[in-house]
Design a protein around this motif. Structure first.
Motif, mmCIF file in Angstrom:
data_model
loop_
_atom_site.group_PDB
_atom_site.id
_atom_site.type_symbol
_atom_site.label_atom_id
_atom_site.label_comp_id
_atom_site.label_asym_id
_atom_site.label_seq_id
_atom_site.Cartn_x
_atom_site.Cartn_y
_atom_site.Cartn_z
ATOM 1 N N SER A 195 20.352 -26.445 35.570
ATOM 2 C CA SER A 195 19.301 -26.207 36.560
ATOM 3 C C SER A 195 18.815 -24.770 36.484
ATOM 4 C CB SER A 195 19.823 -26.520 37.963
ATOM 5 O OG SER A 195 18.852 -26.228 38.938
ATOM 6 N N PHE A 196 19.745 -23.833 36.271
ATOM 7 C CA PHE A 196 19.397 -22.418 36.134
ATOM 8 C C PHE A 196 18.482 -22.206 34.934
ATOM 9 C CE2 PHE A 196 20.434 -18.512 33.789
ATOM 10 C CZ PHE A 196 19.971 -17.562 34.681
ATOM 11 N N ILE A 197 18.826 -22.800 33.794
ATOM 12 C CA ILE A 197 18.012 -22.665 32.581
ATOM 13 C C ILE A 197 16.596 -23.180 32.831
ATOM 14 C CG2 ILE A 197 17.686 -23.453 30.197
ATOM 15 C CD1 ILE A 197 19.956 -21.541 30.329
ATOM 16 N N LYS A 198 16.492 -24.344 33.449
ATOM 17 C CA LYS A 198 15.179 -24.940 33.723
ATOM 18 C C LYS A 198 14.369 -24.059 34.674
ATOM 19 C CE LYS A 198 16.425 -29.789 32.953
ATOM 20 N NZ LYS A 198 16.610 -31.124 33.590
ATOM 21 N N SER A 199 15.034 -23.500 35.696
ATOM 22 C CA SER A 199 14.345 -22.639 36.662
ATOM 23 C C SER A 199 13.805 -21.387 35.990
ATOM 24 C CB SER A 199 15.294 -22.245 37.800
ATOM 25 O OG SER A 199 15.662 -23.362 38.567
ATOM 26 N N MET A 200 14.606 -20.768 35.120
ATOM 27 C CA MET A 200 14.172 -19.553 34.442
ATOM 28 C C MET A 200 13.002 -19.830 33.503
ATOM 29 S SD MET A 200 15.970 -17.143 35.751
ATOM 30 C CE MET A 200 15.949 -18.129 37.261
ATOM 31 N N MET A 201 13.027 -20.979 32.836
ATOM 32 C CA MET A 201 11.935 -21.313 31.924
ATOM 33 C C MET A 201 10.639 -21.573 32.688
ATOM 34 S SD MET A 201 13.828 -23.577 28.967
ATOM 35 C CE MET A 201 12.385 -23.529 27.895
ATOM 36 N N ARG A 202 10.766 -22.133 33.891
ATOM 37 C CA ARG A 202 9.567 -22.349 34.721
ATOM 38 C C ARG A 202 8.976 -21.021 35.181
ATOM 39 N NH1 ARG A 202 12.260 -27.182 36.581
ATOM 40 N NH2 ARG A 202 13.336 -26.019 38.210
ATOM 41 N N LEU A 203 9.827 -20.029 35.354
ATOM 42 C CA LEU A 203 9.356 -18.703 35.754
ATOM 43 C C LEU A 203 8.748 -17.941 34.578
ATOM 44 C CD1 LEU A 203 12.360 -17.639 38.029
ATOM 45 C CD2 LEU A 203 10.046 -18.224 38.793
ATOM 46 N N ARG A 204 8.903 -18.479 33.393
ATOM 47 C CA ARG A 204 8.364 -17.892 32.157
ATOM 48 C C ARG A 204 8.932 -16.513 31.861
ATOM 49 N NH1 ARG A 204 4.218 -21.058 30.387
ATOM 50 N NH2 ARG A 204 3.243 -22.458 31.898
ATOM 51 N N ALA A 205 10.142 -16.275 32.328
ATOM 52 C CA ALA A 205 10.796 -14.991 32.048
ATOM 53 C C ALA A 205 11.684 -15.133 30.812
ATOM 54 C CB ALA A 205 11.639 -14.558 33.238
ATOM 55 N N THR A 206 11.872 -14.019 30.111
ATOM 56 C CA THR A 206 12.840 -13.992 29.022
ATOM 57 C C THR A 206 14.150 -13.501 29.617
ATOM 58 O OG1 THR A 206 11.062 -13.421 27.493
ATOM 59 C CG2 THR A 206 13.328 -13.163 26.699
ATOM 60 N N VAL A 207 15.201 -14.316 29.514
ATOM 61 C CA VAL A 207 16.461 -14.036 30.204
ATOM 62 C C VAL A 207 17.566 -13.753 29.192
ATOM 63 C CG1 VAL A 207 18.173 -14.919 31.845
ATOM 64 C CG2 VAL A 207 15.753 -15.569 32.069
ATOM 65 N N LEU A 208 18.322 -12.687 29.453
ATOM 66 C CA LEU A 208 19.465 -12.345 28.619
ATOM 67 C C LEU A 208 20.731 -12.414 29.465
ATOM 68 C CD1 LEU A 208 19.923 -11.379 25.649
ATOM 69 C CD2 LEU A 208 20.116 -9.077 26.566
ATOM 70 N N LEU A 209 21.669 -13.256 29.057
ATOM 71 C CA LEU A 209 22.955 -13.399 29.724
ATOM 72 C C LEU A 209 24.029 -12.772 28.850
ATOM 73 C CD1 LEU A 209 22.692 -17.244 30.456
ATOM 74 C CD2 LEU A 209 21.888 -15.395 31.933
ATOM 75 N N THR A 210 25.039 -12.161 29.456
ATOM 76 C CA THR A 210 26.186 -11.676 28.687
ATOM 77 C C THR A 210 27.427 -12.430 29.128
ATOM 78 O OG1 THR A 210 26.903 -9.904 30.181
ATOM 79 C CG2 THR A 210 25.144 -9.373 28.600
ATOM 80 N N SER A 211 28.385 -12.556 28.222
ATOM 81 C CA SER A 211 29.632 -13.260 28.542
ATOM 82 C C SER A 211 30.779 -12.669 27.739
ATOM 83 C CB SER A 211 29.514 -14.752 28.241
ATOM 84 O OG SER A 211 30.757 -15.412 28.472
ATOM 85 N N GLU A 212 31.933 -12.545 28.399
ATOM 86 C CA GLU A 212 33.133 -12.063 27.722
ATOM 87 C C GLU A 212 34.005 -13.215 27.236
ATOM 88 O OE1 GLU A 212 35.160 -9.464 30.366
ATOM 89 O OE2 GLU A 212 33.712 -7.835 30.151
ATOM 90 N N LEU A 213 33.595 -14.439 27.540
ATOM 91 C CA LEU A 213 34.389 -15.598 27.143
ATOM 92 C C LEU A 213 34.121 -15.963 25.692
ATOM 93 C CD1 LEU A 213 33.957 -17.866 30.294
ATOM 94 C CD2 LEU A 213 35.888 -16.405 29.729
#
Length: 234
Positions: free
Chosen positions: A152-170
């Protein structure tokens, strides 16, 4: 047809990506602690600021004041009016822009998504950084609920047309890697008794890319990627 690109703020990494990231998509940067994920994310954010874009940066692990001090040493200006910083760390005395408590915000991906969407009612952000998403996954009570919320988060960000960068230590980021448009991995090796850092692009939808592990350094001006060199491992 030429695909539009935006810079990561790191020239060598842009070369590996055949010109940069494709805008309007979600990307993941993963790596062990100390590999430079936050520095890479800040390069990406500041490249947007320098391009005249509004940028939203959510820090979930490193307190905002510490981030400002550390990043200023690398030449990044986190006080630029186009740069909005949300401190969602458990030690924050106050929460910049967002009024949710840390336990609600950082421990619940749905609330985080809603909080970010509210920020877009105030400004049209073109770049968003969430650093890191690790705690969001670790605090999820059920894996299936996290998977649904992340989708749902991915879909919401794509609707906002933003370029999103996530970081993860896993090291294991199965659902995240499957759903995002690209994955960049930062690794540290012991080569000949000395520490060597390497960056590898694991996935990049919609484009060819350089999948070779290329060396990089964390300098006093940030990350430098040597796209024309290779790492020699014993």
């Amino acid at each position: 047809m030429t695909i539009q690109r935006i810079s990561t703020g790191i020239q060598g990494l842009d070369v590996m990506l055949q010109g940069g990231l494709i805008p309007g998509r979600v990307y993941l940067v993963k790596g062990a602690p100390g590999t430079g994920k936050t520095t890479l994310a800040m390069h990406f954010a500041m490249a947007g600021v320098e391009n005249g874009e509004d940028v939203l940066y959510v820090t979930i692990e490193e307190p905002a004041e510490n981030l400002k001090v550390d990043m200023s040493k690398l030449g990044f200006n986190l006080r630029d009016p186009r740069f909005s910083l949300i401190d969602a760390t458990p030690t924050a005395e106050r929460y910049v822009l967002i009024t949710d408590f840390f336990e609600e915000f950082a421990g619940n991906i749905e609330k985080m998504t809603d909080a970010i969407k509210r920020q877009f009612q105030e400004r049209n952000y073109t770049r968003v950084v969430i650093d890191p998403i690790t705690m969001l996954k670790l605090t999820a009570t059920k894996e299936i609920d996290y998977r649904k919320a992340f989708l749902s988060f991915i879909k919401s960000m794509m609707r906002l047309r933003a370029t999103v960068l996530l970081t993860s230590e896993l090291e294991k980021t199965d659902i995240e890697e499957y759903l995002v448009s690209g994955v960049i991995e930062l690794k540290a090796f012991n080569a000949g008794g000395r520490l060597t850092r390497g960056v590898r692009i694991i996935k990049f939808r919609g484009s060819s890319f350089d999948g070779t592990i290329r060396p990089y350094e964390i300098t006093d001006r940030g990350i430098v990627v040597y796209h024309d060199r290779m790492i020699s491992l014993p």
